[in-house]
Design a protein around this motif. Structure first.
Motif, PDB file in Angstrom:
ATOM      1  N   LEU A 693      55.088  51.451  -4.187  1.00  0.00           N
ATOM      2  CA  LEU A 693      53.687  52.094  -4.596  1.00  0.00           C
ATOM      3  C   LEU A 693      53.303  52.700  -3.207  1.00  0.00           C
ATOM      4  O   LEU A 693      52.880  53.892  -3.121  1.00  0.00           O
ATOM      5  CB  LEU A 693      52.668  51.090  -4.918  1.00  0.00           C
ATOM      6  CG  LEU A 693      52.727  50.578  -6.474  1.00  0.00           C
ATOM      7  CD1 LEU A 693      51.822  49.270  -6.702  1.00  0.00           C
ATOM      8  CD2 LEU A 693      52.647  51.721  -7.524  1.00  0.00           C
ATOM      9  N   ILE A 694      53.423  52.090  -2.290  1.00  0.00           N
ATOM     10  CA  ILE A 694      52.769  52.668  -0.792  1.00  0.00           C
ATOM     11  C   ILE A 694      54.114  53.716  -0.410  1.00  0.00           C
ATOM     12  O   ILE A 694      53.544  54.976  -0.006  1.00  0.00           O
ATOM     13  CB  ILE A 694      52.723  51.627   0.176  1.00  0.00           C
ATOM     14  CG1 ILE A 694      51.713  50.661  -0.175  1.00  0.00           C
ATOM     15  CG2 ILE A 694      52.365  52.189   1.807  1.00  0.00           C
ATOM     16  CD1 ILE A 694      51.671  49.274   0.710  1.00  0.00           C
ATOM     17  N   ALA A 695      55.155  53.674  -0.674  1.00  0.00           N
ATOM     18  CA  ALA A 695      56.315  54.681  -0.282  1.00  0.00           C
ATOM     19  C   ALA A 695      55.781  55.891  -1.228  1.00  0.00           C
ATOM     20  O   ALA A 695      56.079  57.074  -0.689  1.00  0.00           O
ATOM     21  CB  ALA A 695      57.535  54.168  -0.506  1.00  0.00           C
ATOM     22  N   PHE A 696      55.765  55.724  -2.309  1.00  0.00           N
ATOM     23  CA  PHE A 696      55.345  56.893  -3.273  1.00  0.00           C
ATOM     24  C   PHE A 696      54.073  57.318  -2.820  1.00  0.00           C
ATOM     25  O   PHE A 696      54.067  58.773  -2.778  1.00  0.00           O
ATOM     26  CB  PHE A 696      55.205  56.466  -4.687  1.00  0.00           C
ATOM     27  CG  PHE A 696      55.062  57.531  -5.539  1.00  0.00           C
ATOM     28  CD1 PHE A 696      55.987  58.368  -5.984  1.00  0.00           C
ATOM     29  CD2 PHE A 696      53.807  57.955  -6.259  1.00  0.00           C
ATOM     30  CE1 PHE A 696      55.736  59.552  -6.953  1.00  0.00           C
ATOM     31  CE2 PHE A 696      53.350  59.014  -7.096  1.00  0.00           C
ATOM     32  CZ  PHE A 696      54.656  59.844  -7.384  1.00  0.00           C
ATOM     33  N   SER A 732      59.089  49.447   7.096  1.00  0.00           N
ATOM     34  CA  SER A 732      58.798  48.218   6.340  1.00  0.00           C
ATOM     35  C   SER A 732      60.006  47.495   6.093  1.00  0.00           C
ATOM     36  O   SER A 732      59.689  46.227   5.932  1.00  0.00           O
ATOM     37  CB  SER A 732      58.328  48.839   4.903  1.00  0.00           C
ATOM     38  OG  SER A 732      59.109  49.827   4.571  1.00  0.00           O
ATOM     39  N   GLY A 733      61.178  47.948   6.143  1.00  0.00           N
ATOM     40  CA  GLY A 733      62.277  46.980   6.035  1.00  0.00           C
ATOM     41  C   GLY A 733      62.717  45.891   7.139  1.00  0.00           C
ATOM     42  O   GLY A 733      62.934  44.921   6.995  1.00  0.00           O
ATOM     43  N   ASP A 792      51.109  61.398  12.551  1.00  0.00           N
ATOM     44  CA  ASP A 792      51.805  61.074  11.026  1.00  0.00           C
ATOM     45  C   ASP A 792      52.451  59.937  11.310  1.00  0.00           C
ATOM     46  O   ASP A 792      52.773  58.890  10.549  1.00  0.00           O
ATOM     47  CB  ASP A 792      52.868  62.238  10.684  1.00  0.00           C
ATOM     48  CG  ASP A 792      51.957  63.538  10.220  1.00  0.00           C
ATOM     49  OD1 ASP A 792      50.777  63.092   9.864  1.00  0.00           O
ATOM     50  OD2 ASP A 792      52.568  64.367  10.248  1.00  0.00           O
ATOM     51  N   TYR A 793      53.289  59.664  12.313  1.00  0.00           N
ATOM     52  CA  TYR A 793      54.177  58.361  12.768  1.00  0.00           C
ATOM     53  C   TYR A 793      53.205  57.041  12.981  1.00  0.00           C
ATOM     54  O   TYR A 793      53.603  56.088  12.401  1.00  0.00           O
ATOM     55  CB  TYR A 793      54.954  58.630  13.979  1.00  0.00           C
ATOM     56  CG  TYR A 793      56.106  59.445  14.077  1.00  0.00           C
ATOM     57  CD1 TYR A 793      57.009  59.200  12.839  1.00  0.00           C
ATOM     58  CD2 TYR A 793      56.245  60.727  14.662  1.00  0.00           C
ATOM     59  CE1 TYR A 793      58.205  60.172  13.032  1.00  0.00           C
ATOM     60  CE2 TYR A 793      57.247  61.583  14.483  1.00  0.00           C
ATOM     61  CZ  TYR A 793      58.262  61.083  13.735  1.00  0.00           C
ATOM     62  OH  TYR A 793      59.404  62.079  13.440  1.00  0.00           O
ATOM     63  N   ALA A 798      50.832  52.299  10.527  1.00  0.00           N
ATOM     64  CA  ALA A 798      49.780  51.354  10.049  1.00  0.00           C
ATOM     65  C   ALA A 798      49.806  51.108   8.679  1.00  0.00           C
ATOM     66  O   ALA A 798      49.649  50.102   8.130  1.00  0.00           O
ATOM     67  CB  ALA A 798      48.342  52.509  10.307  1.00  0.00           C
ATOM     68  N   ALA A 799      50.456  52.330   7.727  1.00  0.00           N
ATOM     69  CA  ALA A 799      50.821  51.820   6.370  1.00  0.00           C
ATOM     70  C   ALA A 799      51.834  50.448   6.218  1.00  0.00           C
ATOM     71  O   ALA A 799      51.641  49.646   5.310  1.00  0.00           O
ATOM     72  CB  ALA A 799      51.310  53.064   5.689  1.00  0.00           C
TER      73      ALA A 799
END
Length: 828
Positions: A693-696, A732-733, A792-793, A798-799
């Motif tokens: 969801l966050i990646a999309f 995230s990984g 952006d990075y 943060a996401a």
């Protein structure tokens, strides 16, 4: 000196002449030569064919070849790199095990002493033909089936064939079976059945040349691979339909196919190969040869351990335990026994035990032996007639019950024999008479002299393997049941089992009783009984099959040809190094130096592998589910989530190195009791859904921001979105790693607390590596990444942090379990 006489021809010279060179060639041309059993280890070609050309590997090789033909060399090389790395590790490890086994087989391969053209020759058993004449001497192995054609007796050990530890006396006309050994005496025998036609050859032929059995972990991985292959096929069909509708270029279709195929986590094969290879490497210095890579992990699943007795639990040797002299000192009894065994021509386990215990009492004096009767398992006694004073007389050594009829009336031998027999020891009575009477008349059986007087009694016990008691006690403590399957007498086996601490020995079952049982009775008996005696190789096989049909995970430890069938049926086969060549070749693990000491280490190593692979499975399943969801959603925008090289970089950063590290750094200990379904529902699915969801959202924002506000073309907007998504996937990984192996309590929720900081520190190091890739333009270009704005990075980072906090709450609150009304346990 014994002469070899053929009773049919009546002349010694004809017997000792043997076959001529021409006669050997005639026999071989007629098909009467030895056809040896097939090799029990895989050939190099089989190893390469079965490990390299799997279904998934072949599919990826085809796609990479297509990329090469289209000029996409770097993408093809990067995409195929992980596959080739996996293949190299697996093939190298299996070839190493094969070479070690072949070296042992070469060192222990028997030779045959054959008489041809009137001369003795030492040849390989594969060069024998029917009607060859062979010499058999003390210590030799019988290499073909055949009948004795010479006078005299030989003492034969058939324990590798029957499991019976008692030696057997053979004489003219008796059949010798291949796989047995000569303990004493000399004989000449004629080859009747050679190679595959022999007893050992027929038993060996009943087992496969190579057996591939899957462990529970391998079955889990197989289920995952097959399920995700179906998912990949479904997604591939949809994407191909979209590509046809949009008239997408062929090279882009192939690139998409590479990404779709990567849903199938072939890296799991790499992780398991590394885990198995490391387990085998760790055991290499602990006297264990691992011949099947998964065997180490397999041992940790065992709940029933079946053992042969003779040659497995025991060493095939005896130890003198107690002496009981009659009307003389123990030193005098030892002296007489030392003289007795020193002047016997045969050397069996009994004489060697007495010789070892009484060697210091032997005066090295040479006495004149008037007559000797060698030991026979049928009459159970041996005798020497000595002429030299002061030792003149007939000395007899044998079983008390066989000697008692020859004693003077009212001879009281006391309770020593009964007490030692109850302890499971073998008791021998040593007696003598001054009368120099003949012991055997030509053409008749030997007879005991009358009026024997007791000199003393000795008790002997089977010598146990070193550490066997400690090792078996350790297995019992973790809930592994013991079953002893032996060709020996059931009560003898039960007594030995009690000596090594095995419980449940009150009920024993013999082979004759098994023969009378139907399948239902057998299933009940095999669950309730620990000791099985006087059983055949076929009955051993049947017992192991019955245990497996009751959903037990069975290991079998054996050493002889009589154990081949049961080793084949077991989930895990373990052989002693001193056992038969066929047994070693079939076994998954060979205990070098016949040492049980490697088994506890192998059990702990198996636990380590299972724990490490559970952690790796969490990473893999989360990643592939998350990728599958992206492949189903992002193409709706008319775009694609990753390029092949971007996907390879993500795999390297988040899975490739980390999976190997988790396999290497895993700790031994009881693995999780939960299965694949729990791992999927509790850990992987919640993480994959939140990640996708966050990646999309990140892909969507970056893509439309580039199109509408920056004014980039559709292709450039897709590259920027893919670059942002790649950065988020890596961050995230790597943040997922401390949740898989929590180094501190804050990270616990999806997994139990580990307190191991190494995976987390490795993840931090890999993050630095990724930052180096995006900061260095040539590397960034090579991996098809566009430069993003620093803000952006920061936003992407943060996401990823926000996702980790949300996911921690989802795990600790057991949201999915509550929604599906599933049970859970708190890991925080």
């Amino acid at each position: 000196m014994k002469h070899f006489v053929n009773r049919n021809s009546g002349t010694m010279n004809q017997t000792l002449q043997g076959l001529s060179t021409h006669e050997v060639e005639v026999q071989r041309a007629a098909g009467h030569g030895a056809v040896m059993p097939p090799p029990t280890s895989r050939t190099y070609a089989q190893i390469i064919r079965e490990d390299v050309f799997t279904l998934i590997n072949n599919l990826l090789f085809v796609l990479c070849a297509a990329l090469l033909l289209m000029g996409q060399i770097s993408e093809a090389v990067v995409s195929a790199g992980a596959v080739l790395f996996n293949v190299v590790i697996s093939v190298v490890q299996e070839i190493r095990a094969k070479r070690a086994l072949d070296r042992i087989a070469l060192l222990t391969r028997p030779r045959a002493t054959v008489i041809r053209d009137g001369q003795e020759q030492s040849i390989d058993p594969g060069a024998l033909v029917q009607n060859d004449l062979l010499m058999l001497r003390t210590g030799d192995q019988v290499v073909v089936d055949g009948s004795i054609i010479s006078e005299g007796y030989v003492e034969i050990d058939e324990s590798l064939l029957t499991g019976e530890s008692e030696p057997i006396m053979k004489q003219f006309g008796d059949l010798l079976s291949s796989g047995s050994f000569c303990l004493s005496g000399t004989a000449c025998y004629r080859a009747e059945r050679v190679g595959m036609a022999s007893v050992a050859g027929q038993l060996t032929a009943k087992v496969r040349a190579f057996r591939r059995t899957f462990t529970p972990l391998q079955w889990q991985i197989t289920v995952v691979i097959q399920s995700l292959l179906m998912v990949a096929l479904y997604i591939e069909i949809i994407l191909l339909m979209i590509a046809l509708a949009n008239q997408t270029a062929l090279v882009e279709v192939v690139r998409m196919s590479v990404i779709v195929v990567s849903i199938v986590p072939i890296g799991l094969f790499l992780a398991t190969s590394v885990a198995y290879a490391l387990g085998a490497f760790r055991l290499a210095g602990k006297s264990a040869l691992v011949q099947r890579l998964s065997a180490v992990e397999s041992l940790s699943n065992v709940d029933v351990l079946c053992l042969d007795k003779t040659g497995t639990i025991t060493t095939n040797t005896l130890v003198l335990e107690q002496m009981h002299p009659f009307n003389r000192s123990e030193a005098e009894l030892r002296h007489l026994l030392a003289l007795y065994v020193a002047h016997t021509s045969g050397r069996n386990a009994t004489s060697l035990a007495i010789e070892a215990a009484c060697a210091s009492q032997h005066s090295h004096s040479s006495l004149h032996v008037r007559e000797e009767i060698a030991f026979s398992s049928e009459r159970k006694w041996s005798a020497l007639s000595i002429e030299d004073p002061p030792y003149q007389g007939v000395y007899v050594l044998g079983a008390p019950e066989m000697l008692l009829p020859a004693f003077r009336s009212a001879t009281d031998l006391g309770l020593f024999a009964d007490e030692e027999t109850r302890r499971g020891r073998r008791v021998l009575l040593f007696a003598f008479t001054r009368n120099l009477v003949p012991l055997q008349v030509i053409g008749e059986k030997p007879v005991l002299p009358a009026d024997l007087l007791p000199l003393g009694m000795v008790s002997l016990r089977d010598e146990l393997r070193h550490d066997v008691q400690k090792v078996l006690a350790g297995f019992s403590e973790v809930g592994v049941q013991m079953k002893i399957l032996s060709g020996d007498h059931p009560q003898t086996v039960a007594t030995l089992a009690r000596q090594i601490g095995i419980s449940g020995t009150e009920q024993v079952i013999s082979g004759s009783e098994l023969e009378q049982m139907d399948e239902g009775q057998l299933l009940q008996v095999v669950e309730d009984t620990t000791i099985f005696g006087r059983i055949t190789p076929q009955q051993k096989e049947r017992l192991v099959q019955a245990l497996r049909s009751h959903h037990h995970y069975v290991a079998m430890i054996g050493d002889g040809v009589n154990d081949l069938l049961s080793l084949k049926q077991a989930d895990l086969g373990i052989a002693m190094e001193s056992g038969s060549q066929a047994t070693r070749g079939l076994a998954d693990i060979v205990l070098l130096n016949d040492s049980f000491a490697a088994l506890p280490a192998a059990f702990a190593e198996g636990q380590r592998i299972r724990n490490g692979m559970e952690s790796a499975m969490k990473l893999f399943l989360t990643r592939v589910l998350y990728l599958a969801l992206l492949l189903l959603t992002i193409p709706m925008l008319g775009a694609f989530p990753f390029a092949p090289k971007q996907k390879a970089l993500i795999t390297f950063e988040t899975i490739g190195i980390m999976a190997v590290a988790l396999a290497a750094w895993a700790h031994p200990g009881p693995p999780s009791r939960h299965g694949l379904g729990h791992l999927l529902l509790h850990f992987a699915l919640p993480a994959a859904v939140s990640l996708s969801l966050i990646a999309f959202g990140i892909y969507l924002l970056t893509f439309f921001h580039a199109l509408q506000q920056i004014g980039e073309s559709s292709a450039d907007a897709q590259l920027l979105a893919q670059s942002a998504l790649t950065t988020f996937a890596v961050c995230s990984g790597l943040l997922l790693v401390p949740f898989v192996v929590p180094p501190a309590r804050w990270w616990a929720g999806g997994s139990n607390l580990s307190s191991d900081w190494r995976p987390t520190l490795l993840a931090a190091g890999l993050l630095v590596v990724y930052l180096g890739v995006i900061a260095f333009p040539p590397l960034r270009t090579f991996f098809s990444l566009a430069a993003l704005h620093p803000i952006d990075y920061l936003f992407i980072g943060a996401a990823a942090l926000l996702w980790s906090i949300i996911q921690r709450w989802l795990w600790r609150a057991h949201i999915l379990e509550r929604l599906l009304h599933l049970p859970w346990e708190d890991k925080a």
